[in-house]
Design a protein around this motif. Structure first.
Motif, PDB file in Angstrom:
ATOM      1  N   VAL A 229       0.828  -1.216   0.000  1.00 20.42           N
ATOM      2  CA  VAL A 229       0.000   0.000   0.000  1.00 20.42           C
ATOM      3  C   VAL A 229       0.860   1.262   0.000  1.00 20.42           C
ATOM      4  CG1 VAL A 229      -0.320   0.157   2.532  1.00 20.42           C
ATOM      5  CG2 VAL A 229      -2.108   1.012   0.995  1.00 20.42           C
ATOM      6  N   LEU A 230       2.043   1.195   0.575  1.00 19.65           N
ATOM      7  CA  LEU A 230       2.891   2.393   0.600  1.00 19.65           C
ATOM      8  C   LEU A 230       3.510   2.656  -0.773  1.00 19.65           C
ATOM      9  CD1 LEU A 230       4.642   2.162   4.093  1.00 19.65           C
ATOM     10  CD2 LEU A 230       2.570   3.411   3.430  1.00 19.65           C
ATOM     11  N   ALA A 231       3.897   1.585  -1.450  1.00 20.18           N
ATOM     12  CA  ALA A 231       4.421   1.758  -2.810  1.00 20.18           C
ATOM     13  C   ALA A 231       3.322   2.320  -3.716  1.00 20.18           C
ATOM     14  CB  ALA A 231       4.913   0.420  -3.348  1.00 20.18           C
ATOM     15  N   LEU A 232       2.128   1.768  -3.563  1.00 20.56           N
ATOM     16  CA  LEU A 232       1.001   2.248  -4.364  1.00 20.56           C
ATOM     17  C   LEU A 232       0.694   3.708  -4.050  1.00 20.56           C
ATOM     18  CD1 LEU A 232      -1.252  -0.873  -4.057  1.00 20.56           C
ATOM     19  CD2 LEU A 232      -0.751   0.259  -6.234  1.00 20.56           C
ATOM     20  N   PHE A 233       0.723   4.040  -2.770  1.00 23.62           N
ATOM     21  CA  PHE A 233       0.426   5.425  -2.376  1.00 23.62           C
ATOM     22  C   PHE A 233       1.430   6.382  -3.021  1.00 23.62           C
ATOM     23  CE2 PHE A 233       1.246   9.086   0.338  1.00 23.62           C
ATOM     24  CZ  PHE A 233      -0.015   9.665   0.373  1.00 23.62           C
ATOM     25  N   ARG A 234       2.695   5.981  -3.005  1.00 28.17           N
ATOM     26  CA  ARG A 234       3.710   6.863  -3.583  1.00 28.17           C
ATOM     27  C   ARG A 234       3.522   7.022  -5.079  1.00 28.17           C
ATOM     28  NH1 ARG A 234      10.102   7.235  -2.379  1.00 28.17           N
ATOM     29  NH2 ARG A 234      10.064   8.530  -4.256  1.00 28.17           N
ATOM     30  N   VAL A 235       3.328   5.928  -5.738  1.00 22.62           N
ATOM     31  CA  VAL A 235       3.167   5.955  -7.194  1.00 22.62           C
ATOM     32  C   VAL A 235       1.892   6.725  -7.573  1.00 22.62           C
ATOM     33  CG1 VAL A 235       2.588   4.444  -9.126  1.00 22.62           C
ATOM     34  CG2 VAL A 235       4.498   3.874  -7.631  1.00 22.62           C
ATOM     35  N   ALA A 236       0.807   6.446  -6.843  1.00 27.40           N
ATOM     36  CA  ALA A 236      -0.461   7.118  -7.145  1.00 27.40           C
ATOM     37  C   ALA A 236      -0.355   8.614  -6.876  1.00 27.40           C
ATOM     38  CB  ALA A 236      -1.589   6.501  -6.312  1.00 27.40           C
ATOM     39  N   SER A 237       0.260   8.989  -5.746  1.00 26.38           N
ATOM     40  CA  SER A 237       0.385  10.413  -5.401  1.00 26.38           C
ATOM     41  C   SER A 237       1.196  11.149  -6.459  1.00 26.38           C
ATOM     42  CB  SER A 237       1.070  10.582  -4.050  1.00 26.38           C
ATOM     43  OG  SER A 237       0.335   9.946  -3.048  1.00 26.38           O
ATOM     44  N   GLU A 238       2.291  10.527  -6.890  1.00 20.49           N
ATOM     45  CA  GLU A 238       3.116  11.185  -7.901  1.00 20.49           C
ATOM     46  C   GLU A 238       2.375  11.304  -9.230  1.00 20.49           C
ATOM     47  OE1 GLU A 238       7.366   9.734  -5.967  1.00 20.49           O
ATOM     48  OE2 GLU A 238       6.913   9.215  -8.057  1.00 20.49           O
ATOM     49  N   ALA A 239       1.611  10.284  -9.571  1.00 19.59           N
ATOM     50  CA  ALA A 239       0.857  10.330 -10.833  1.00 19.59           C
ATOM     51  C   ALA A 239      -0.248  11.387 -10.759  1.00 19.59           C
ATOM     52  CB  ALA A 239       0.265   8.959 -11.135  1.00 19.59           C
ATOM     53  N   VAL A 240      -0.927  11.454  -9.622  1.00 22.50           N
ATOM     54  CA  VAL A 240      -1.993  12.452  -9.448  1.00 22.50           C
ATOM     55  C   VAL A 240      -1.390  13.854  -9.501  1.00 22.50           C
ATOM     56  CG1 VAL A 240      -3.616  13.407  -7.759  1.00 22.50           C
ATOM     57  CG2 VAL A 240      -3.571  10.933  -8.186  1.00 22.50           C
ATOM     58  N   GLU A 241      -0.263  14.022  -8.864  1.00 23.96           N
ATOM     59  CA  GLU A 241       0.397  15.333  -8.857  1.00 23.96           C
ATOM     60  C   GLU A 241       0.857  15.719 -10.266  1.00 23.96           C
ATOM     61  OE1 GLU A 241       0.383  17.726  -6.909  1.00 23.96           O
ATOM     62  OE2 GLU A 241       1.743  18.902  -8.163  1.00 23.96           O
ATOM     63  N   ARG A 242       1.396  14.727 -10.988  1.00 22.14           N
ATOM     64  CA  ARG A 242       1.822  14.997 -12.371  1.00 22.14           C
ATOM     65  C   ARG A 242       0.625  15.444 -13.213  1.00 22.14           C
ATOM     66  NH1 ARG A 242       5.488  11.363 -13.096  1.00 22.14           N
ATOM     67  NH2 ARG A 242       4.063   9.604 -13.228  1.00 22.14           N
ATOM     68  N   ALA A 243      -0.487  14.753 -13.050  1.00 19.22           N
ATOM     69  CA  ALA A 243      -1.695  15.115 -13.806  1.00 19.22           C
ATOM     70  C   ALA A 243      -2.158  16.525 -13.413  1.00 19.22           C
ATOM     71  CB  ALA A 243      -2.794  14.092 -13.541  1.00 19.22           C
ATOM     72  N   ARG A 244      -2.183  16.785 -12.117  1.00 17.02           N
ATOM     73  CA  ARG A 244      -2.715  18.070 -11.642  1.00 17.02           C
ATOM     74  C   ARG A 244      -1.843  19.236 -12.077  1.00 17.02           C
ATOM     75  NH1 ARG A 244      -6.419  17.485  -8.056  1.00 17.02           N
ATOM     76  NH2 ARG A 244      -5.450  15.993  -6.641  1.00 17.02           N
ATOM     77  N   SER A 245      -0.563  18.987 -12.197  1.00 18.47           N
ATOM     78  CA  SER A 245       0.340  20.092 -12.528  1.00 18.47           C
ATOM     79  C   SER A 245       0.577  20.220 -14.033  1.00 18.47           C
ATOM     80  CB  SER A 245       1.669  19.893 -11.794  1.00 18.47           C
ATOM     81  OG  SER A 245       2.242  18.661 -12.197  1.00 18.47           O
ATOM     82  N   GLY A 246      -0.226  19.532 -14.829  1.00 16.19           N
ATOM     83  CA  GLY A 246      -0.128  19.697 -16.286  1.00 16.19           C
ATOM     84  C   GLY A 246       0.832  18.731 -16.955  1.00 16.19           C
ATOM     85  N   GLY A 247       1.285  17.741 -16.217  1.00 15.68           N
ATOM     86  CA  GLY A 247       2.252  16.790 -16.774  1.00 15.68           C
ATOM     87  C   GLY A 247       1.623  15.641 -17.547  1.00 15.68           C
ATOM     88  N   GLY A 248       0.297  15.609 -17.626  1.00 14.02           N
ATOM     89  CA  GLY A 248      -0.368  14.590 -18.438  1.00 14.02           C
ATOM     90  C   GLY A 248      -0.627  13.294 -17.697  1.00 14.02           C
TER      91      GLY A 248
END
Lengths: 366, 333
Positions: A233-252
């Motif tokens: 769950v921690l690996a998933l949380f990290r990967v998901a958080s980074e992906a969500v942040e990338r999406a939110r900041s215009g990174g696609g």
């Protein structure tokens, strides 16, 4: 992390419960314990629902057992304004995002407490109140919707991110391809997550693709593809958080393959002993996401068997009481069948609604 | 008032709605810079830019699937399927997703959007540029289905469809896009189209010609063949009431039944194949609701139950002579 080689498997928690400090997201104690509670709560609900299905009180059920880490990690990695497009085994995200247990279970029963008005089979959870969109049973069809909604948010200038889920079988569907393609072409702010649980009912994942991983499919579409231990769950949380942040900041968009295993049957209508080797199931049981996370928390001094037993008893009681309340409700009124087909009932539905009303009255007279 | 053809009327409707409501956008194959293979979206790219006049990848399933997500989120996409024949890769998205979203979510989610698709034969397009697939969509609960036959209706119905809270499949009869058939030739439209705001309500048929002997219901390009047939048989003293359905579903049942109660005779004309075609439903409705008024078996004048042929398309479509024949037979029965 977010390795460029999509064959790598990103993990944080080791088999003994230890975590590499460089990779550990360092979440506060309260968050860690809330994550464990959320995973255990989903498991307690699943266990009760499967039991009630065997007793004939629930018509059908698709349990999440062994895959609880993904919905919980994404619930914690998203904001409440983000939209969720679940597949069969991620419906419980909305519980973690604050949806009430009684209303949630009412969607299993399809009774007059169910805000979906009994229109859906069990395990098709949705509610506008938590921005979780109604899923059909048709595989992969929700993925283009997640992309379209993200694209719309981008066109409007909203900061909303969408998350679209699917299983490994869905990657064989045309809708997977179109969703990945549109997402990348328009740089839609979305995260598309494939829970590779190795089975699409009876067909193993090596019959869905000849690729060495699902994650590497993302490369050809022009977006990052990340392969993560779906039982961590921690690996998933990290990967998901980074992906969500990338999406939110215009990174696609980002594509995530959560490498996991379906511990139970496909659904209450399935018998996996006919097509898979129990030794594989036993092997994966040693990597159970709840047990792995409890070992991590124990190693940190946050958890022990006593607290585990107390939480189990508390959750079982909570679910049992909710079931009792939800089961006291009857089916939706028959005439509600004709609502929500269109914004307003056209003449032919008025006519048919009248017809069923007349039949009911005749039945009562007779 | 302005003289426009159907393409120009569609373009006018799109432009006005995009100006009125910033959530309206057009998307599809070649609809942006190029303005669409039939020129229906020409100029929209220049006025509204690439984010509202969107060239998509070549994927009908992707166009409709993502448009559903957009509409669910709150935009009002008008998605173009270049030819109605190409709608089938998106069939699952339309039938299982778009049509059922409101229902399956207990009214919590909806995807109000319009799917525009040129349909029908008459351009020597063969199987895959000529089909009339409206019956599949009429059969699906949750969809509205519209097919105009004239520029003024195309504009008014498209604006109403864009504003409608439900998903609308909007078929455009491409054979009469730029003119109407008069004595076997397509001649430019001479119909005035209201400029600016102009809506035609969904669910209301148009009475094109009054008559007391036979009711003829039709839609799309076959309206023009039917009007011509009615004109020809009028010379024989046969007065045909011609109804252009305009909205196929929900159909204006009162207009149909009211007319058949007056005439006692009913003919349906459409280009789509006969078996399980929309005519079957219309004949049933009339039989159920006006049985004792009927003085002749209702007649269907339709495309044959074959794939749409290329060279022989004028023998496939129910052109004026076949309609005349059906009107005479029904009147004399």
């Amino acid at each position: 992390m977010g390795s460029s080689d999509s064959d790598d498997l990103f993990e944080v928690i080791g088999p003994d419960g230890s975590a590499d400090p460089a990779l550990d997201p360092g979440l506060p104690q309260g968050t860690l314990l809330a994550m464990l509670r959320a995973m255990r709560r989903i498991r307690a609900i699943d266990a009760r629902m499967m039991m009630l299905q065997r007793q004939g009180r629930v018509s059908f059920y698709g349990e999440c057992r062994g895959q609880e880490a993904t919905p919980v990690a994404f619930a914690f990695a998203t904001e409440l304004t983000d939209w969720i497009f679940p597949a069969l085994r991620e419906g419980a995200i909305m519980l973690v995002r604050g949806f009430g247990l009684d209303s949630y279970l009412a969607q299993v029963y399809g009774n007059d407490l169910d805000e979906l008005r009994g229109r859906q089979m069990p395990s098709h959870y949705a509610s506008r109140s938590v921005a979780q969109v109604s899923w059909s049973s048709c595989i992969g069809t929700q993925v283009p919707h997640a992309v379209g909604a993200a694209w719309a948010a981008k066109l409007r200038g909203d900061r909303t991110v969408t998350v679209g889920f699917m299983g490994d079988g869905a990657t064989s569907e045309a809708d997977f391809h179109v969703a990945m393609n549109f997402a990348a072409v328009y740089r839609a702010p979305c995260v598309l997550c494939c829970q590779n649980n190795h089975w699409s009912i009876s067909v193993p994942s090596d019959r869905q693709t000849a690729s060495s991983t699902f994650a590497k499919k993302a490369v050809a579409y022009g977006m990052p593809g990340i392969r993560v231990n779906g039982n961590d769950v921690l690996a998933l949380f990290r990967v998901a958080s980074e992906a969500v942040e990338r999406a939110r900041s215009g990174g696609g968009p980002t594509f995530i393959e959560a490498f996991t295993y379906r511990m139970g049957a496909h659904s209450s209508s399935d018998d996996p002993s006919r097509y898979r080797d129990q030794r594989d199931v036993d092997e994966w049981a040693r990597r159970d996401p709840v047990a792995v996370f409890e070992r991590y928390l124990t190693a940190k001094g946050l958890w022990d068997a006593e607290r585990g037993a107390a939480l189990g008893a508390e959750l079982d009681a909570e679910v049992l009481e909710a079931v009792r309340r939800v089961e006291s409700h009857g089916p939706p009124a028959v005439l509600t069948m004709f609502d929500d087909v269109y914004a307003e009932r056209p003449w032919h539905l008025e006519e048919q609604r009248q017809q069923i009303q007349n039949e009911d009255q005749r039945g009562e007279d007779g | 008032m302005a003289v426009m053809n159907i393409i120009q009327a569609v373009n006018d409707a799109l432009r006005l709605e995009m100006r009125r409501d910033p959530s309206v956008l057009v998307m599809g194959e070649d609809v942006g810079k190029f303005g669409g293979v039939f020129r229906a979206t020409v100029g929209l790219y220049d006025e509204f830019g690439p984010d509202r006049s969107i060239d998509t990848p070549l994927s009908e399933g992707g166009i409709i699937g993502t448009a559903i997500g957009m509409a669910t989120y709150g935009l009002r996409p008008v998605a173009e399927i270049q030819f109605a024949d190409y709608i089938f890769p998106a069939f699952d998205q339309i039938v299982n997703e778009l049509a059922k979203l409101r229902y399956r979510s207990g009214g919590q989610y909806t995807a109000p959007m319009v799917i525009r698709a040129p349909c029908g034969g008459g351009i020597r397009g063969g199987h895959y540029h000529s089909q009339s697939p409206e019956a599949y969509f009429i059969h699906t609960a949750g969809l509205k289905v519209v097919m105009p036959s004239s520029p003024a209706d195309a504009k008014g119905l498209l604006i109403s469809s864009i504003r409608d809270p439900d998903p609308v499949v909007f078929f455009e009869p491409k054979r009469v896009y730029r003119g109407r058939p008069v004595e076997g030739r397509i001649t430019p439209w001479d119909q005035d189209v209201p400029e600016g705001e102009h809506t035609v309500p969904l669910g209301e048929a148009a009475l094109l010609r009054e008559g007391r002997h036979v009711t003829l219901a039709t839609y799309g390009a076959m309206v023009h063949e039917s009007v011509e047939a009615a004109r020809l048989v009028a010379k024989e003293g046969l007065e045909v009431e011609v109804i252009d359905l305009r909205t196929l579903w929900p159909v204006d049942v009162e207009a149909l039944v009211g007319s058949v109660k007056k005439t006692g005779r009913f003919v349906v004309v459409h280009e789509a194949p006969r078996t399980c075609g929309f005519a079957a439903e219309l004949v049933t409705l009339v039989s159920e609701k006006a049985f004792l008024h009927l003085e002749a078996p209702p007649a269907r004048v339709t495309g044959w139950d074959t794939p749409f042929p290329c060279t022989l398309e004028n023998d496939y479509m129910p052109m004026t002579p076949r309609i005349v024949d059906a009107l005479r037979r029904t009147a004399r029965f």
